[in-house]
Design a protein around this motif. Structure first.
Motif, PDB file in Angstrom:
ATOM      1  N   ALA A 104      21.964  42.439  45.369  1.00 58.32           N
ATOM      2  CA  ALA A 104      23.386  42.777  45.410  1.00 58.32           C
ATOM      3  C   ALA A 104      24.170  41.872  46.348  1.00 58.32           C
ATOM      4  CB  ALA A 104      23.563  44.241  45.810  1.00 58.32           C
ATOM      5  N   CYS A 105      23.616  40.701  46.665  1.00 57.33           N
ATOM      6  CA  CYS A 105      24.278  39.811  47.621  1.00 57.33           C
ATOM      7  C   CYS A 105      25.674  39.389  47.181  1.00 57.33           C
ATOM      8  CB  CYS A 105      23.430  38.564  47.852  1.00 57.33           C
ATOM      9  SG  CYS A 105      22.014  38.857  48.896  1.00 57.33           S
ATOM     10  N   GLN A 106      25.836  39.144  45.877  1.00 55.32           N
ATOM     11  CA  GLN A 106      27.124  38.677  45.366  1.00 55.32           C
ATOM     12  C   GLN A 106      27.951  39.803  44.756  1.00 55.32           C
ATOM     13  OE1 GLN A 106      28.322  35.765  45.972  1.00 55.32           O
ATOM     14  NE2 GLN A 106      26.487  34.705  46.682  1.00 55.32           N
ATOM     15  N   SER A 107      27.449  41.025  44.805  1.00 56.62           N
ATOM     16  CA  SER A 107      28.232  42.147  44.289  1.00 56.62           C
ATOM     17  C   SER A 107      28.745  43.042  45.397  1.00 56.62           C
ATOM     18  CB  SER A 107      27.422  42.962  43.282  1.00 56.62           C
ATOM     19  OG  SER A 107      26.242  43.490  43.871  1.00 56.62           O
ATOM     20  N   ALA A 108      27.935  43.322  46.415  1.00 52.62           N
ATOM     21  CA  ALA A 108      28.393  44.196  47.501  1.00 52.62           C
ATOM     22  C   ALA A 108      29.697  43.712  48.138  1.00 52.62           C
ATOM     23  CB  ALA A 108      27.297  44.337  48.557  1.00 52.62           C
ATOM     24  N   PRO A 109      29.897  42.398  48.335  1.00 52.94           N
ATOM     25  CA  PRO A 109      31.154  41.954  48.941  1.00 52.94           C
ATOM     26  C   PRO A 109      32.343  41.949  47.992  1.00 52.94           C
ATOM     27  CG  PRO A 109      29.372  40.351  49.261  1.00 52.94           C
ATOM     28  CD  PRO A 109      28.957  41.290  48.174  1.00 52.94           C
ATOM     29  N   HIS A 110      32.088  41.996  46.683  1.00 53.25           N
ATOM     30  CA  HIS A 110      33.142  41.655  45.735  1.00 53.25           C
ATOM     31  C   HIS A 110      33.459  42.718  44.688  1.00 53.25           C
ATOM     32  CE1 HIS A 110      32.903  37.631  47.409  1.00 53.25           C
ATOM     33  NE2 HIS A 110      31.604  37.627  47.176  1.00 53.25           N
ATOM     34  N   LEU A 111      32.549  43.663  44.457  1.00 55.13           N
ATOM     35  CA  LEU A 111      32.752  44.675  43.423  1.00 55.13           C
ATOM     36  C   LEU A 111      32.636  46.070  44.023  1.00 55.13           C
ATOM     37  CD1 LEU A 111      30.318  43.306  40.645  1.00 55.13           C
ATOM     38  CD2 LEU A 111      32.745  42.766  40.928  1.00 55.13           C
ATOM     39  N   PRO A 112      33.344  47.037  43.474  1.00 59.82           N
ATOM     40  CA  PRO A 112      33.052  48.417  43.868  1.00 59.82           C
ATOM     41  C   PRO A 112      31.588  48.711  43.556  1.00 59.82           C
ATOM     42  CG  PRO A 112      35.078  48.290  42.588  1.00 59.82           C
ATOM     43  CD  PRO A 112      34.422  46.945  42.470  1.00 59.82           C
ATOM     44  N   LEU A 113      30.858  49.237  44.539  1.00 64.31           N
ATOM     45  CA  LEU A 113      29.409  49.367  44.376  1.00 64.31           C
ATOM     46  C   LEU A 113      28.965  50.766  44.782  1.00 64.31           C
ATOM     47  CD1 LEU A 113      26.793  47.804  43.675  1.00 64.31           C
ATOM     48  CD2 LEU A 113      26.620  47.190  46.096  1.00 64.31           C
ATOM     49  N   ASP A 114      28.272  51.432  43.873  1.00 63.58           N
ATOM     50  CA  ASP A 114      27.692  52.747  44.146  1.00 63.58           C
ATOM     51  C   ASP A 114      26.235  52.695  43.701  1.00 63.58           C
ATOM     52  OD1 ASP A 114      26.849  55.431  44.162  1.00 63.58           O
ATOM     53  OD2 ASP A 114      28.867  56.166  43.732  1.00 63.58           O
ATOM     54  N   ALA A 169      40.230  43.151  41.780  1.00 58.95           N
ATOM     55  CA  ALA A 169      41.389  42.710  41.006  1.00 58.95           C
ATOM     56  C   ALA A 169      41.893  41.358  41.488  1.00 58.95           C
ATOM     57  CB  ALA A 169      42.497  43.759  41.101  1.00 58.95           C
ATOM     58  N   HIS A 170      41.958  41.182  42.799  1.00 63.81           N
ATOM     59  CA  HIS A 170      42.413  39.909  43.339  1.00 63.81           C
ATOM     60  C   HIS A 170      41.453  38.781  42.971  1.00 63.81           C
ATOM     61  CE1 HIS A 170      44.045  36.961  46.119  1.00 63.81           C
ATOM     62  NE2 HIS A 170      42.844  36.815  46.640  1.00 63.81           N
ATOM     63  N   GLU A 171      40.163  39.037  43.092  1.00 64.69           N
ATOM     64  CA  GLU A 171      39.190  37.989  42.801  1.00 64.69           C
ATOM     65  C   GLU A 171      39.124  37.673  41.315  1.00 64.69           C
ATOM     66  OE1 GLU A 171      35.400  38.440  44.601  1.00 64.69           O
ATOM     67  OE2 GLU A 171      36.248  38.982  46.542  1.00 64.69           O
ATOM     68  N   ALA A 172      39.346  38.666  40.472  1.00 67.39           N
ATOM     69  CA  ALA A 172      39.400  38.387  39.030  1.00 67.39           C
ATOM     70  C   ALA A 172      40.550  37.434  38.724  1.00 67.39           C
ATOM     71  CB  ALA A 172      39.551  39.685  38.248  1.00 67.39           C
ATOM     72  N   GLU A 173      41.676  37.637  39.403  1.00 69.80           N
ATOM     73  CA  GLU A 173      42.804  36.737  39.217  1.00 69.80           C
ATOM     74  C   GLU A 173      42.465  35.329  39.699  1.00 69.80           C
ATOM     75  OE1 GLU A 173      47.467  36.267  40.727  1.00 69.80           O
ATOM     76  OE2 GLU A 173      46.331  38.103  41.134  1.00 69.80           O
ATOM     77  N   ALA A 222      36.057  34.987  29.565  1.00 67.10           N
ATOM     78  CA  ALA A 222      35.044  36.031  29.702  1.00 67.10           C
ATOM     79  C   ALA A 222      35.017  36.545  31.139  1.00 67.10           C
ATOM     80  CB  ALA A 222      33.671  35.498  29.296  1.00 67.10           C
ATOM     81  N   GLU A 223      34.532  37.776  31.305  1.00 61.89           N
ATOM     82  CA  GLU A 223      34.451  38.363  32.639  1.00 61.89           C
ATOM     83  C   GLU A 223      33.453  37.605  33.505  1.00 61.89           C
ATOM     84  OE1 GLU A 223      34.016  42.800  34.595  1.00 61.89           O
ATOM     85  OE2 GLU A 223      32.597  42.239  33.016  1.00 61.89           O
ATOM     86  N   ARG A 224      33.811  37.387  34.738  1.00 63.21           N
ATOM     87  CA  ARG A 224      32.914  36.767  35.694  1.00 63.21           C
ATOM     88  C   ARG A 224      33.348  37.192  37.087  1.00 63.21           C
ATOM     89  NH1 ARG A 224      32.113  31.168  36.221  1.00 63.21           N
ATOM     90  NH2 ARG A 224      32.421  30.777  33.997  1.00 63.21           N
ATOM     91  N   ALA A 225      32.462  36.983  38.048  1.00 62.14           N
ATOM     92  CA  ALA A 225      32.815  37.191  39.441  1.00 62.14           C
ATOM     93  C   ALA A 225      33.708  36.046  39.906  1.00 62.14           C
ATOM     94  CB  ALA A 225      31.557  37.285  40.299  1.00 62.14           C
TER      95      ALA A 225
END
Length: 419
Positions: free
Chosen positions: A209-219, A311-315, A339-342
């Motif tokens: 989760a190294c690249q998801s914990a900082p950038h995505l809502p994570l549960d 939302a900001h990072e998607a932009e 396409a969706e990406r980080a």
């Protein structure tokens, strides 16, 4: 902190000493290491100056205050990722956390946890897109136990599919390890699908989760993974500390990878009995100051709101993709345009080595990452030795991306690759 602004950048950018000191630079390397805000640095400094003492040792007021700060940080981090407090173990970093899992499983047969042990005939499944930190520990576990390591292939864009993973997972699969977000392609994995496939096979799941914990809502609890790992330094916190997540019942069964002080209940000359998680994994003196900073970073991001971060990072990701796609002779790696990406893009410039691209951008005040990004199998599949990566975070602005776009457009001309 001004929480009335409409975007994270508007209220966060000026809060970072590095960005204030380097106002003339565009920092697009947050996927490697993020910058720390004043609030995190202040939390670390205050603890080091006024509360610094041993934790979980003795009964003094100093120890009590330090322990309260240490465990308070654990509570903040657990809440941030949807975990129970007993489900967060402090580690040196995410790489260390993944090794703790692998080393623990390698000792399971002799440590009273045979149901977690692997052996000949068992299989471990990874993907070709994994960071070395989520590959090499499983290579070693396979060698130590006689299990077989299998890899889900990636396509010419560096992406893997659920169908290909499902085709590899079988009744022999004991563990599936994969990244939530690729640090090279920005691909966001379908975690729920992987957990279901692994669960039907009776396999454990390990999430990088190294690249998801900082950038995505994570549960993590809701996702249903068995273990996960993430690092402080990628989410506005200090280096030298990360976290291992594990379901409480599994952590209490997993053999500790390191032993010694603070992990035990009883010790004789011949044997030792270990505490429940998380203390059973936290041998020796802990990086308490870093833990306080880690907790402050989780709190800071929570105050911003991870939906707003995403939302900001998607932009920003859309703007980065557009910048790369607009330059002839520059090939985007990972999901296609739209396409969706980080919030990161990796790319190859035709006729120019990635290191030269990075140096050119750096000379123009734009910080990016070059190399294989600790993902050599993925780059080998792409047929390149290295890529250039630009990555965004809460403090990234449209101006940063515009500067990147303008400089990237000059690269091939500068090196004569457009002739």
């Amino acid at each position: 902190m001004n929480t009335t602004s409409t975007t994270p950048t508007a209220f966060a950018r000026d809060a970072y000493p590095y960005l204030r000191h380097n106002a003339d630079r565009a920092y697009l390397d947050s996927a490697a290491t993020s910058q720390r805000p004043d609030a995190v640095l202040a939390a670390e400094d205050a603890f080091a100056r006024t509360e610094y003492a041993a934790v979980h040792r003795g009964s003094s007021m100093a120890t009590g205050e330090a322990t309260w700060a240490f465990e308070g940080a654990r509570e903040r981090i657990a809440r941030f990722v949807g975990a129970g407090e007993r489900e967060i173990v402090f580690a040196e970093n995410a790489t260390d956390a993944l090794n703790v899992i692998a080393l623990g499983l390698s000792d399971a047969a002799t440590f009273g946890a045979p149901h977690l042990a692997l052996g000949p005939g068992d299989e471990i499944v990874v993907t070709e897109a994994e960071h070395h930190a989520n590959l090499i520990p499983w290579q070693r576990l396979a060698r130590r136990t006689g299990a077989t390591l299998r890899a889900v292939p990636v396509d010419e864009r560096g992406l893997w599919s659920v169908d290909d993973l499902a085709a590899i997972v079988s009744e022999r699969t004991r563990l599936v390890a994969f990244a939530h977000v690729s640090n090279v392609t920005g691909y966001i994995a379908p975690v729920a699908d992987v957990v279901q496939i692994a669960g039907e096979a009776g396999a454990l799941t390990v999430l990088d989760a190294c690249q998801s914990a900082p950038h995505l809502p994570l549960d993590l609890g809701a996702l249903g993974v068995d273990f996960a790992a993430f690092s402080s330094h990628k989410m506005l916190g200090p280096t030298g500390i990360g976290a291992l997540y594990g379901r409480a019942e599994l952590l209490d069964q997993l053999p500790p990878a390191r032993t010694g002080g603070s992990t035990i209940t009883t010790v004789t000359i011949d044997d030792a009995q270990f505490l429940p998680a998380p203390q059973r994994f936290e041998a020796g003196t802990q990086p308490v100051t870093q833990a306080v900073g880690f907790g402050a970073a989780a709190e800071y991001l929570s105050e911003i709101g991870m939906e707003r971060v995403r939302a900001h990072e998607a932009e920003m990701a859309g703007q980065l993709v557009d910048a790369v796609a607009a330059v002839p002779g520059v090939e985007l790696v990972g999901p296609e345009v739209g396409a969706e990406r980080a919030g990161l893009v990796s790319f190859v410039v035709d006729g120019v080595h990635a290191h030269d691209v990075g140096q050119f951008l750096d000379d123009r005040g734009i910080t990016v990452r070059t190399g294989h990004h600790c993902a050599q199998p993925l780059h080998r599949r792409l047929g390149v030795a290295a890529t250039t990566r630009a990555s965004a975070y809460v403090y990234t602005s449209a101006d940063d991306v515009a500067r990147f776009a303008a400089a990237l457009a000059e690269v091939r001309t500068f090196f004569g690759a457009d002739r």
